[in-house]
Design an enzyme around this catalytic site. Sequence first.
Site, PDB file in Angstrom:
ATOM      1  N   LYS A   1       0.830  -1.213   0.000  1.00 21.34           N
ATOM      2  CA  LYS A   1       0.000   0.000   0.000  1.00 21.34           C
ATOM      3  C   LYS A   1       0.863   1.262   0.000  1.00 21.34           C
ATOM      4  CE  LYS A   1      -2.587  -2.723  -0.530  1.00 21.34           C
ATOM      5  NZ  LYS A   1      -2.508  -4.190  -0.525  1.00 21.34           N
TER       6      LYS A   1
ATOM      7  N   GLY B   1      -0.605 -14.197 -13.611  1.00 19.68           N
ATOM      8  CA  GLY B   1      -1.677 -14.237 -12.606  1.00 19.68           C
ATOM      9  C   GLY B   1      -2.386 -12.898 -12.535  1.00 19.68           C
TER      10      GLY B   1
ATOM     11  N   ILE C   1      -2.784  -9.770  -6.156  1.00 24.34           N
ATOM     12  CA  ILE C   1      -1.370  -9.390  -6.042  1.00 24.34           C
ATOM     13  C   ILE C   1      -0.836  -8.951  -7.396  1.00 24.34           C
ATOM     14  CG2 ILE C   1       0.987 -10.232  -5.629  1.00 24.34           C
ATOM     15  CD1 ILE C   1       0.005 -11.914  -3.415  1.00 24.34           C
TER      16      ILE C   1
ATOM     17  N   GLY D   1      -1.337 -17.139  -6.606  1.00 24.15           N
ATOM     18  CA  GLY D   1      -1.998 -17.626  -5.401  1.00 24.15           C
ATOM     19  C   GLY D   1      -1.016 -17.906  -4.283  1.00 24.15           C
TER      20      GLY D   1
ATOM     21  N   ALA E   1      -5.722 -10.310   5.856  1.00 16.46           N
ATOM     22  CA  ALA E   1      -5.222  -9.938   7.176  1.00 16.46           C
ATOM     23  C   ALA E   1      -6.359  -9.699   8.167  1.00 16.46           C
ATOM     24  CB  ALA E   1      -4.356  -8.691   7.054  1.00 16.46           C
TER      25      ALA E   1
ATOM     26  N   HIS F   1     -23.054  15.168   1.892  1.00 16.35           N
ATOM     27  CA  HIS F   1     -23.022  15.509   0.474  1.00 16.35           C
ATOM     28  C   HIS F   1     -21.995  16.605   0.253  1.00 16.35           C
ATOM     29  CE1 HIS F   1     -24.488  16.275  -3.582  1.00 16.35           C
ATOM     30  NE2 HIS F   1     -24.444  17.570  -3.309  1.00 16.35           N
TER      31      HIS F   1
HETATM   32  P1  FAD Z   1       1.226 -14.462   8.102  1.00 19.07           P
HETATM   33  O1  FAD Z   1       1.125 -13.011   7.969  1.00 19.07           O
HETATM   34  O2  FAD Z   1       1.730 -15.260   6.949  1.00 19.07           O
HETATM   35  O3  FAD Z   1       2.129 -14.715   9.368  1.00 19.07           O
HETATM   36  C1  FAD Z   1       2.581 -15.987   9.692  1.00 19.07           C
HETATM   37  C2  FAD Z   1       3.843 -15.834  10.490  1.00 19.07           C
HETATM   38  O4  FAD Z   1       4.212 -17.107  10.968  1.00 19.07           O
HETATM   39  C3  FAD Z   1       5.014 -15.319   9.665  1.00 19.07           C
HETATM   40  O5  FAD Z   1       5.588 -14.207  10.304  1.00 19.07           O
HETATM   41  C4  FAD Z   1       5.974 -16.503   9.604  1.00 19.07           C
HETATM   42  O6  FAD Z   1       7.328 -16.107   9.599  1.00 19.07           O
HETATM   43  C5  FAD Z   1       5.613 -17.239  10.876  1.00 19.07           C
HETATM   44  N1  FAD Z   1       5.915 -18.668  10.835  1.00 19.07           N
HETATM   45  C6  FAD Z   1       5.503 -19.564   9.916  1.00 19.07           C
HETATM   46  N2  FAD Z   1       5.956 -20.794  10.238  1.00 19.07           N
HETATM   47  C7  FAD Z   1       6.645 -20.659  11.374  1.00 19.07           C
HETATM   48  C8  FAD Z   1       7.347 -21.569  12.210  1.00 19.07           C
HETATM   49  N3  FAD Z   1       7.416 -22.868  11.933  1.00 19.07           N
HETATM   50  N4  FAD Z   1       7.973 -21.076  13.309  1.00 19.07           N
HETATM   51  C9  FAD Z   1       7.906 -19.753  13.611  1.00 19.07           C
HETATM   52  N5  FAD Z   1       7.261 -18.857  12.861  1.00 19.07           N
HETATM   53  C10 FAD Z   1       6.633 -19.308  11.771  1.00 19.07           C
HETATM   54  N6  FAD Z   1      -4.340  -8.990   3.031  1.00 19.07           N
HETATM   55  C11 FAD Z   1      -5.212  -7.989   3.263  1.00 19.07           C
HETATM   56  O7  FAD Z   1      -6.161  -8.199   4.031  1.00 19.07           O
HETATM   57  N7  FAD Z   1      -5.061  -6.761   2.692  1.00 19.07           N
HETATM   58  C12 FAD Z   1      -4.044  -6.506   1.853  1.00 19.07           C
HETATM   59  O8  FAD Z   1      -3.940  -5.390   1.347  1.00 19.07           O
HETATM   60  C13 FAD Z   1      -3.122  -7.532   1.569  1.00 19.07           C
HETATM   61  N8  FAD Z   1      -2.094  -7.301   0.744  1.00 19.07           N
HETATM   62  C14 FAD Z   1      -1.201  -8.303   0.506  1.00 19.07           C
HETATM   63  C15 FAD Z   1      -0.148  -8.059  -0.369  1.00 19.07           C
HETATM   64  C16 FAD Z   1       0.765  -9.045  -0.636  1.00 19.07           C
HETATM   65  C17 FAD Z   1       1.909  -8.768  -1.571  1.00 19.07           C
HETATM   66  C18 FAD Z   1       0.645 -10.315   0.001  1.00 19.07           C
HETATM   67  C19 FAD Z   1       1.657 -11.396  -0.260  1.00 19.07           C
HETATM   68  C20 FAD Z   1      -0.391 -10.569   0.859  1.00 19.07           C
HETATM   69  C21 FAD Z   1      -1.326  -9.567   1.115  1.00 19.07           C
HETATM   70  N9  FAD Z   1      -2.407  -9.768   1.966  1.00 19.07           N
HETATM   71  C22 FAD Z   1      -3.304  -8.779   2.190  1.00 19.07           C
HETATM   72  C23 FAD Z   1      -2.616 -11.054   2.648  1.00 19.07           C
HETATM   73  C24 FAD Z   1      -2.120 -10.948   4.107  1.00 19.07           C
HETATM   74  O9  FAD Z   1      -0.763 -10.599   4.113  1.00 19.07           O
HETATM   75  C25 FAD Z   1      -2.328 -12.276   4.814  1.00 19.07           C
HETATM   76  O10 FAD Z   1      -3.673 -12.685   4.691  1.00 19.07           O
HETATM   77  C26 FAD Z   1      -1.980 -12.160   6.285  1.00 19.07           C
HETATM   78  O11 FAD Z   1      -0.648 -11.775   6.469  1.00 19.07           O
HETATM   79  C27 FAD Z   1      -2.229 -13.496   6.971  1.00 19.07           C
HETATM   80  O12 FAD Z   1      -1.919 -13.386   8.315  1.00 19.07           O
HETATM   81  P2  FAD Z   1      -1.485 -14.662   9.165  1.00 19.07           P
HETATM   82  O13 FAD Z   1      -1.246 -14.158  10.541  1.00 19.07           O
HETATM   83  O14 FAD Z   1      -2.448 -15.758   8.962  1.00 19.07           O
HETATM   84  O15 FAD Z   1      -0.141 -15.164   8.503  1.00 19.07           O
HETATM   85  P1  NAI Z   2      -5.175 -15.014  -6.403  1.00 15.09           P
HETATM   86  O1  NAI Z   2      -5.648 -16.377  -6.143  1.00 15.09           O
HETATM   87  O2  NAI Z   2      -5.955 -13.844  -5.989  1.00 15.09           O
HETATM   88  O3  NAI Z   2      -4.924 -14.845  -7.967  1.00 15.09           O
HETATM   89  C1  NAI Z   2      -4.082 -15.699  -8.679  1.00 15.09           C
HETATM   90  C2  NAI Z   2      -4.485 -15.667 -10.128  1.00 15.09           C
HETATM   91  O4  NAI Z   2      -3.530 -16.381 -10.874  1.00 15.09           O
HETATM   92  C3  NAI Z   2      -5.843 -16.313 -10.382  1.00 15.09           C
HETATM   93  O5  NAI Z   2      -6.630 -15.434 -11.126  1.00 15.09           O
HETATM   94  C4  NAI Z   2      -5.482 -17.579 -11.141  1.00 15.09           C
HETATM   95  O6  NAI Z   2      -6.466 -17.950 -12.053  1.00 15.09           O
HETATM   96  C5  NAI Z   2      -4.200 -17.167 -11.823  1.00 15.09           C
HETATM   97  N1  NAI Z   2      -3.307 -18.264 -12.176  1.00 15.09           N
HETATM   98  C6  NAI Z   2      -3.017 -19.364 -11.441  1.00 15.09           C
HETATM   99  N2  NAI Z   2      -2.105 -20.122 -12.078  1.00 15.09           N
HETATM  100  C7  NAI Z   2      -1.805 -19.488 -13.239  1.00 15.09           C
HETATM  101  C8  NAI Z   2      -0.924 -19.763 -14.311  1.00 15.09           C
HETATM  102  N3  NAI Z   2      -0.148 -20.849 -14.323  1.00 15.09           N
HETATM  103  N4  NAI Z   2      -0.876 -18.894 -15.350  1.00 15.09           N
HETATM  104  C9  NAI Z   2      -1.656 -17.767 -15.343  1.00 15.09           C
HETATM  105  N5  NAI Z   2      -2.507 -17.464 -14.348  1.00 15.09           N
HETATM  106  C10 NAI Z   2      -2.571 -18.301 -13.299  1.00 15.09           C
HETATM  107  O7  NAI Z   2      -3.699 -14.969  -5.819  1.00 15.09           O
HETATM  108  P2  NAI Z   2      -2.670 -13.793  -5.626  1.00 15.09           P
HETATM  109  O8  NAI Z   2      -2.981 -12.623  -6.477  1.00 15.09           O
HETATM  110  O9  NAI Z   2      -1.331 -14.426  -5.752  1.00 15.09           O
HETATM  111  O10 NAI Z   2      -2.927 -13.367  -4.149  1.00 15.09           O
HETATM  112  C11 NAI Z   2      -2.911 -14.359  -3.133  1.00 15.09           C
HETATM  113  C12 NAI Z   2      -3.775 -13.964  -2.007  1.00 15.09           C
HETATM  114  O11 NAI Z   2      -3.160 -12.938  -1.251  1.00 15.09           O
HETATM  115  C13 NAI Z   2      -5.108 -13.347  -2.421  1.00 15.09           C
HETATM  116  O12 NAI Z   2      -6.055 -14.326  -2.765  1.00 15.09           O
HETATM  117  C14 NAI Z   2      -5.488 -12.646  -1.193  1.00 15.09           C
HETATM  118  O13 NAI Z   2      -6.007 -13.594  -0.290  1.00 15.09           O
HETATM  119  C15 NAI Z   2      -4.155 -12.144  -0.678  1.00 15.09           C
HETATM  120  N6  NAI Z   2      -3.962 -10.752  -1.062  1.00 15.09           N
HETATM  121  C16 NAI Z   2      -4.872  -9.821  -0.694  1.00 15.09           C
HETATM  122  C17 NAI Z   2      -4.729  -8.524  -1.066  1.00 15.09           C
HETATM  123  C18 NAI Z   2      -5.751  -7.544  -0.687  1.00 15.09           C
HETATM  124  O14 NAI Z   2      -6.585  -7.850   0.145  1.00 15.09           O
HETATM  125  N7  NAI Z   2      -5.730  -6.342  -1.237  1.00 15.09           N
HETATM  126  C19 NAI Z   2      -3.584  -8.064  -1.846  1.00 15.09           C
HETATM  127  C20 NAI Z   2      -2.719  -9.118  -2.227  1.00 15.09           C
HETATM  128  C21 NAI Z   2      -2.906 -10.400  -1.812  1.00 15.09           C
END
Ligand code: FAD
Ligand code: NAI
Length: 475
Positions: free
Chosen positions: A54, A182, A186, A272, A321, A445
């Site tokens: 963000k 994808g 993301i 994904g 999250a 508004h």
């Molecule tokens: P995580 O955040 O994955 O935390 C798990 C933690 O466990 C990690 O710190 C890891 O190091 C630790 N861990 C794992 N295994 C072990 C172990 N064996 N021992 C010790 N520690 C361990 N979600 C949103 O809602 N809004 C967004 O805008 C958004 N943007 C995203 C952008 C990107 C690029 C990505 C990749 C994800 C995004 N997400 C977003 C998804 C969001 O980050 C996750 O849904 C969220 O972090 C999940 O929280 P969690 O606590 O389940 O796991």
């Molecule tokens: P995603 O599941 O949202 O999207 C992956 C896309 O890749 C799908 O549309 C799928 O059809 C496509 N795909 C899969 N295999 C493929 C291939 N071989 N070739 C071409 N396309 C292919 O997964 P993404 O974007 O990686 O994000 C993962 C998760 O992280 C999200 O589902 C979401 O839960 C979380 N996230 C949330 C955000 C938010 O809330 N703003 C921001 C980023 C991630």
Amino acid sequence: MSEEGQADVLVLGGGPGGYTAAFRAADLGLSVTLVERYERLGGVCLNVGCIPSKALLHAAKVMTDAEDASAMGIAFGAPEVDLDALRGATAKVVTTLTGGLDGLAKRRKVRVVRGTGTFTSPNALRVEGPDGEEETVAFAHAIIAAGSQAARIPGLPDDPRVMDSTGALALDEVPGRLLVIGGGIIGLEMATVYDALGSRVTVVEMLDRLIPGCDPDLVAPLQKRIGRRYEAIHLGVRVSGVEAADDGLRVAFEGDDAPEAVTVDRILVAVGRRANGGAIGADAAGVEVDDRGVIAVDAQMRTNVAHIHAIGDIVGDPMLAHKASHQGVVAAEAIAGLPAAFDARAIPSVAYTDPEIAWAGLTETAAEADGTPYEVAVFPWAASGRALATHRAEGRTKLLVEPGSRRILGAGIVGVNAGELIAEAVHAIEMGADAEDLGRTIHPHPTLSETLMFSAEAAEGTITDLYLGKRSRRD
Ligand code: FAD
Ligand code: NAI
């Protein structure tokens, strides 16, 4: 109080699920040990997910808003981007938040143990620290919050130019040509960033639509805008091979509409995420994990082992999250004996693209798939004074209403700030509001929030800001 090395509650993973669960459990008087393998708390979200993405999306929006200002007769020069400074500003946001978590843990006397945790029995976890030191934590209850990791596509070359989201957020350089594999959230968020920074972006998505979980009418305005800006968007197409060469990555495609092979400078793989259930020694604790790494839970977030709970990404979709932190509270409260349950009617999803897309509750796609009856009402932002004033009237706000009861079942918004606006609809759904409740709530508004009120009025046939023929005149 428990002795050191023994906890009422052991939390595995310090992401938004884990730290929220740990803090809530501590506030409820339980002794808590939080195990995190990385130096910084905050998990994927704070370190390599929600927050840095963000921060970069904000920078992208500043740049594209400046470009769009030409429509108002205001011209800026092309932006000069200091990548080191941009990386630094993003890192500062992250360290401010993660440092804050350390302070919050300390004040609550949550014991944070750095190291990789592996269950050795249903009541013990071995932690291996960064320097090889080991400790075993005994626990009465556990909350598994070990998250997820980026899914991979087999067969891609092991080359630093092939990145996952973490690599893309590191912003090593601005590639001339970027291929995003994808077309999910993301992929499209990072495409937004790199496009604004000047990369020529191509998106390849294997299904026939972008953001497949979202209704197509909400995706359409985004697709139109990025269709004009990006090099290409290929739907129904897969990458069939990538060859690493000195001058770039040669990519071949397959599928009915597959384009010719292209050469790009970098590839982002965003196909994904995969739950981390396979790598925590779950067997030793007796916790069942499926072949996708997901742990099944009940409404109290309990696994098949009654004193071990699991929350967040590791329990499966949606991997968000705010779902993780909400579940963290439920698990902590259930362990403390409170009557907690995960019974959310709506979990909002937001794509922070430009325009943003947000939806919550029932979608038309889901309703049509399972035959749920619904009525839909749409308010086009072309009739919103505020949207017109900001020169971004391509948005739309829609409500899905239950026939008969008029209860709001779902909402979808595409447009600037849709992610902020959706919260009102989530609240309405949670409170069991009907369309009239929302339509008769006075909204300020001129704001974009009015579009929710207007769509509710459209559902009720009472709207005056649109003319819907006979339906506009319903009593
Ligand atoms: P995580 O955040 O994955 O935390 C798990 C933690 O466990 C990690 O710190 C890891 O190091 C630790 N861990 C794992 N295994 C072990 C172990 N064996 N021992 C010790 N520690 C361990 N979600 C949103 O809602 N809004 C967004 O805008 C958004 N943007 C995203 C952008 C990107 C690029 C990505 C990749 C994800 C995004 N997400 C977003 C998804 C969001 O980050 C996750 O849904 C969220 O972090 C999940 O929280 P969690 O606590 O389940 O796991
Ligand atoms: P995603 O599941 O949202 O999207 C992956 C896309 O890749 C799908 O549309 C799928 O059809 C496509 N795909 C899969 N295999 C493929 C291939 N071989 N070739 C071409 N396309 C292919 O997964 P993404 O974007 O990686 O994000 C993962 C998760 O992280 C999200 O589902 C979401 O839960 C979380 N996230 C949330 C955000 C938010 O809330 N703003 C921001 C980023 C991630």
